[in-house]
Design an enzyme around this catalytic site. Structure first.
Site, PDB file in Angstrom:
ATOM      1  N   HIS A  55      29.350  -1.571 -16.345  1.00  0.00           N
ATOM      2  CA  HIS A  55      28.364  -1.950 -15.337  1.00  0.00           C
ATOM      3  C   HIS A  55      29.028  -2.374 -14.031  1.00  0.00           C
ATOM      4  CE1 HIS A  55      24.585  -3.556 -13.843  1.00  0.00           C
ATOM      5  NE2 HIS A  55      25.215  -4.668 -13.527  1.00  0.00           N
ATOM      6  N   SER A 103      19.553  -0.498 -11.029  1.00  0.00           N
ATOM      7  CA  SER A 103      18.830  -0.488 -12.296  1.00  0.00           C
ATOM      8  C   SER A 103      18.820  -1.883 -12.907  1.00  0.00           C
ATOM      9  CB  SER A 103      19.519   0.470 -13.260  1.00  0.00           C
ATOM     10  OG  SER A 103      20.819   0.001 -13.519  1.00  0.00           O
ATOM     11  N   HIS A 104      17.779  -2.205 -13.618  1.00  0.00           N
ATOM     12  CA  HIS A 104      17.755  -3.405 -14.452  1.00  0.00           C
ATOM     13  C   HIS A 104      17.092  -3.032 -15.771  1.00  0.00           C
ATOM     14  CE1 HIS A 104      17.954  -8.012 -14.244  1.00  0.00           C
ATOM     15  NE2 HIS A 104      19.145  -7.525 -14.045  1.00  0.00           N
ATOM     16  N   HIS A 106      18.210  -2.532 -19.211  1.00  0.00           N
ATOM     17  CA  HIS A 106      18.310  -3.209 -20.508  1.00  0.00           C
ATOM     18  C   HIS A 106      17.665  -4.594 -20.511  1.00  0.00           C
ATOM     19  CE1 HIS A 106      19.549  -3.785 -24.546  1.00  0.00           C
ATOM     20  NE2 HIS A 106      20.166  -4.911 -24.225  1.00  0.00           N
ATOM     21  N   ARG A 125      18.624  -9.720  -2.879  1.00  0.00           N
ATOM     22  CA  ARG A 125      19.800 -10.467  -2.427  1.00  0.00           C
ATOM     23  C   ARG A 125      20.905  -9.538  -1.926  1.00  0.00           C
ATOM     24  NH1 ARG A 125      18.580 -13.333  -6.775  1.00  0.00           N
ATOM     25  NH2 ARG A 125      20.239 -12.480  -8.065  1.00  0.00           N
ATOM     26  N   ASP A 126      21.019  -8.345  -2.546  1.00  0.00           N
ATOM     27  CA  ASP A 126      22.008  -7.375  -2.058  1.00  0.00           C
ATOM     28  C   ASP A 126      21.727  -7.013  -0.605  1.00  0.00           C
ATOM     29  OD1 ASP A 126      23.879  -6.909  -3.976  1.00  0.00           O
ATOM     30  OD2 ASP A 126      22.766  -5.326  -4.991  1.00  0.00           O
ATOM     31  N   GLN A 250      17.982 -13.923 -18.128  1.00  0.00           N
ATOM     32  CA  GLN A 250      17.966 -14.740 -16.926  1.00  0.00           C
ATOM     33  C   GLN A 250      16.521 -14.910 -16.489  1.00  0.00           C
ATOM     34  OE1 GLN A 250      18.987 -11.380 -15.918  1.00  0.00           O
ATOM     35  NE2 GLN A 250      21.204 -11.391 -16.032  1.00  0.00           N
ATOM     36  N   SER A 323      23.030 -17.006 -13.500  1.00  0.00           N
ATOM     37  CA  SER A 323      21.895 -17.736 -12.935  1.00  0.00           C
ATOM     38  C   SER A 323      21.517 -17.097 -11.616  1.00  0.00           C
ATOM     39  CB  SER A 323      22.258 -19.208 -12.703  1.00  0.00           C
ATOM     40  OG  SER A 323      22.295 -19.882 -13.940  1.00  0.00           O
ATOM     41  N   GLY A 546      24.809   3.322  -4.214  1.00  0.00           N
ATOM     42  CA  GLY A 546      23.990   3.627  -5.381  1.00  0.00           C
ATOM     43  C   GLY A 546      24.446   2.842  -6.574  1.00  0.00           C
ATOM     44  N   ASN A 547      23.986   3.273  -7.702  1.00  0.00           N
ATOM     45  CA  ASN A 547      24.172   2.508  -8.917  1.00  0.00           C
ATOM     46  C   ASN A 547      24.185   3.482 -10.076  1.00  0.00           C
ATOM     47  OD1 ASN A 547      22.053   0.935 -11.111  1.00  0.00           O
ATOM     48  ND2 ASN A 547      23.918  -0.115 -10.516  1.00  0.00           N
TER      49      ASN A 547
END
Lengths: 741, 81
Positions: A55, A103-104, A106, A125-126, A250, A323, A546-547
């Site tokens: 990741h 992506s988030h 999982h 935040r990015d 989280q 956090s 990108g991701n």
């Protein structure tokens, strides 16, 4: 407390460490020992393990992603490229826009509401980190079959989480996608995009420069969020029992994030930071090592100064904690009082936790004991790189040789049934059930939002300059041919932008795949990147960032390769944008582009359980000419809508249902024209008086046009098939409430 | 007639923004006694007669699947007569 310090590591070199439990391979662990010349301390082990994870390190994808740099077209617009938190492009008038998709997946499967919510928080935040004010979000989502019980658990939670977090921030959610396919069962995809705007001079970078400058951690206090895996270390280091097992979930606090945004923007406005980085995945480990690695020297951190929500956290856990709503800034000592005063005004906790040094190491102490002493580049940027084996999977040739044999409607009654069935299918049905949970118009600058082709927001209220964003993927085409699939997704996204009246400018992507350890999946990935890089070069669009999300698979079943492509466009005057809906009677309807007979990967074939043959081949030259036609002809289009999923049938249905104004259409060859999915087509509505202009444009750009009907009435009439809008609307809007309540 | 009380709390390590907001409002209003606040929810379920063993099992199951989110919350079931 039994602290594993650097001197302890030197005295006790043979101490057995749980590196495998932390996801490190044997050779990776040996490499860490080689770099350090000794065994790592448990804190160092924690940092390396998380920063060298797939990741964070992109270790499987890096060798392929290089193509985005190597094949990059020259672009005047690109101000900040790949490598920073998000890319930045120039949109003129002194404005710069930054956008990115992540992506988030999982976390959203484990805990749908919080997973999706913190996905929004992270990408916002990015964008903020670049110095920009976030102005809109978008969420492409993918789920298992709509009827499946787990989809009923996951989808409402994810949608509520996105809405809950985004709405609290006061950010309009202007688009996205919702697609169902059984391969996403157990692997829902939650991709989150954010776009932000700033003046050119406000761009901020994640770099720690200047010896003696201070490292400030600000925002929420640090708790035990998202450190499930690292508790292995904690339980090994400490003999006393922990209160409970550390959670991997989280929890986000959008109101804290809203305050953090305003606080940061005020700090940026007064130019008080040298560098800034948000804390996301890998928390403080990532922020400190990346800032130091990108900077000129080293960094000293006093870890005991980190304000804690949970005082029982071990140093390893503090370093790993994910956090939410935290930022890390590099501040010159002369500015620190003003910086802290602004934080105090916004009631944001801010603490100086260290300083930039002229050394070469990142040193972290805990109550005076040295627990981390590493070269930051080896943690952040020089992780392992894998050339994973890849090979074309067997299914490709097998499917390519198969034919797509689906029944086509012929009689008027069959055509009517087919249109109703198609529009009621979960992939095409009205998504208002979802989008009405999102605030689409907050801030008052949203010009177009779902279900339009692209989201359009105004940037400047005087000049009416705006940006358009669209995200697209056709995973079924990518499955049949990942190279073409990536190009097709980029072309569709660009077409959506141009259909709304904006000029495509830059590209971001979120590449969702199965396990990179499967050579077949790795091949899908390699082909996708190659296709996207080639297409971006040909269309002259830079990839700004990108991701990559790997390991989206259950057992041996990987998800369909799903490269979600986001394109940002610029529109000089948002008042001139072209909406998708037919707004009045008496307009001429034209199909622009060459109708085709491609059923492979189409929704119609999917409804019949047929998957096979080849993805359609894309001609980017034609796509570019179509885009140019759409942009030059913008003023004559009363409405325009891209032909994609569901073919012309879906395009027409969506156009007439938008304002409940019908159309009468006649087609020579109705079944393939309506239901085939062939790239490079758009349906437009023009005043009959504009006919000559359209014909001239078609000639100039050498794009075929076909007059297919006129608008008006309360029915969608296709040849002899007469569908009342009431009936069509019912089919279209009933599906989601029926499925999800 | 029995009353079943199910109390649901976020697990101690999970961030509780609501409790935090209450915690920071208290001193603003002059209540200075609190060092931390966590907020949960309480269900009161009435039933005829005392719960049998199998009904208690059902109540536990309902608490785990509907009334709480076991990923981030814990619950306690009590019977009040």
């Amino acid at each position: 407390m039994n602290l594993d310090t650097v001197s302890q590591a030197q005295i006790d070199p043979d101490h057995v460490q749980p590196f495998r439990e932390l996801g490190l391979k044997d050779d990776e662990y040996f490499r860490i020992k080689e770099i350090l010349g000794r065994r790592p301390t448990s804190s160092e082990l924690a940092m390396y393990s998380v920063m060298w994870s797939e990741h964070c390190s992109y270790k499987s994808s890096k060798v392929h992603l290089r193509q985005f740099g190597e094949k990059a077209p020259h672009s005047e617009a690109l101000l900040v490229g790949i490598g920073e938190n998000a890319g930045v492009v120039d949109i003129g008038q002194g404005y710069a826009v930054t956008f990115k998709i992540e992506s988030h997946n999982h976390p959203s499967f484990v805990e749908p509401y919080q997973g999706a919510a913190t996905g929004v928080g992270g990408i916002v935040r990015d964008i903020l980190t670049m110095g920009a004010r976030p102005i809109a979000v978008m969420d492409p989502l993918r789920f298992g079959l709509a009827q499946a019980p787990d989809t009923k658990r996951v989808l409402p939670g994810i949608v509520a989480g996105i809405g809950g977090y985004g709405n609290c921030l006061g950010l309009p959610n202007i688009g996205g996608e919702i697609v169902f396919d059984e391969t996403y069962a157990g692997n829902p995809l939650v991709n989150a995009l954010c776009v932000g705007v700033m003046r050119h001079e406000d761009i901020k970078l994640a770099k720690a420069h200047g010896t003696g400058n201070l490292v400030v951690l600000f925002g929420a206090k640090t708790g035990g969020d998202g450190i499930g895996g690292v508790s292995v270390l904690a339980s090994e280091t400490f003999n006393d029992a922990k209160p409970t097992k550390r959670p991997s979930v989280q929890v986000g606090d959008p109101f804290a994030e809203k305050v953090l945004i305003e606080c940061c923007l005020e700090i940026f406005h007064e130019d008080l930071v040298v560098g800034i980085q948000d804390l996301g995945g890998a928390g403080l480990s990532c922020a400190t090592s990346e800032l130091a690695s990108a900077g000129s020297g080293g960094m000293n951190i006093q870890l005991e100064k980190v304000p804690l929500r949970d005082p029982s956290l071990s140093p390893e856990e503090i370093l790993m904690s994910e956090s939410q709503e935290r930022m890390c800034a590099i501040v010159e000592p002369s500015n620190i009082n003003r910086f802290l005063a602004i934080c105090k005004k916004w009631d944001v906790t801010a603490t100086v936790i260290g300083e930039v040094t002229d050394g070469e190491r990142l040193n972290i102490t805990f109550n005076g004991e040295l627990i981390v002493h590493v070269p930051p580049r080896t943690v952040a940027h020089e992780g392992p790189v894998y050339n994973r084996p890849f090979a074309e999977p067997d299914y490709i040739a097998k499917l390519a040789a198969s034919t797509v044999d689906v029944p086509l409607p012929i009689t008027a009654a069959e055509i009517k049934d087919a249109v109703l069935k198609l529009m009621a299918s979960p992939n095409l049905a009205d998504k208002t059930w979802v989008t009405s949970q999102y605030d689409r118009y907050v801030q008052g600058n949203t010009i177009l939002a779902q279900p339009e082709d692209s989201g359009v927001v105004r940037i400047d209220e005087q000049t009416h300059l705006g940006v358009a964003i669209s995200t697209d993927a056709n995973a079924r085409w990518s499955y049949l041919n990942p190279y073409e699939g990536a190009k097709l997704a980029l072309a569709e996204s660009c077409r959506n932008i141009a259909t709304s009246g904006a000029k495509p400018l830059a590209v971001t992507n979120c590449l969702n795949f199965g396990s990179p350890e499967d050579p077949g999946v790795m091949w899908q990935f390699a082909e996708t990147v190659r296709g996207l890089a080639d297409a971006c070069l040909e269309l002259g669009l830079p990839v700004t960032g990108g991701n990559v999300s790997f390991y989206n698979q259950t057992g041996t079943v990987a998800i369909l390769p799903t490269p979600v492509i986001g394109v940002l466009g610029v529109i000089q005057d948002v008042r001139e944008r072209t909406p998708m809906g037919i707004a009045k009677a008496g307009l001429d309807l034209y199909l622009i582009g060459q109708a085709g007979e491609n059923f492979s990967g189409s929704e119609w074939a999917y409804l019949h359980g047929v998957m096979g043959n080849q993805a359609p081949e894309l001609n980017l030259d034609v796509e570019q000419r179509l885009i140019n036609l759409l942009l030059e002809g913008q003023s004559i289009f009363e409405s325009a809508h891209d032909v994609s999923n569901g073919g012309v049938a879906a395009t027409l249905s969506e156009m007439v249902l938008r304002h409940k104004i019908g159309a009468k259409v006649s087609l020579e060859n109705p079944a393939p024209t309506l239901f085939a999915e062939t790239p490079g087509q758009v349906v437009v509505a023009i005043e009959p008086t504009s006919t000559n202009d359209l014909v001239a444009l078609a000639g100039k750009f050498q794009i075929p046009i076909l007059r297919i009907g006129t608008s008006g009435g309360e029915n969608l009439i296709i040849n002899d098939a007469d569908i009342s809008l009431v009936e069509l609307n019912q089919a279209f809007t009933e599906t989601f409430p029926k499925l999800f309540g | 007639m029995a009353k079943i009380v199910v109390e649901v709390m976020l697990k101690p390590e999970i961030l509780d923004p609501q409790g935090q907001a209450v915690g920071s409002a208290l001193p603003r209003l002059g209540f200075t006694f609190a060092t931390s606040v966590r907020q949960g929810k309480r269900f009161e379920i009435e039933m005829v007669g005392d719960p049998s063993e199998s009904q208690m099992a059902d109540i536990q199951k309902a608490a785990e699947t509907l009334l709480s989110n076991p990923v981030i919350e814990t619950y306690v079931v009590k019977v009040e007569k």
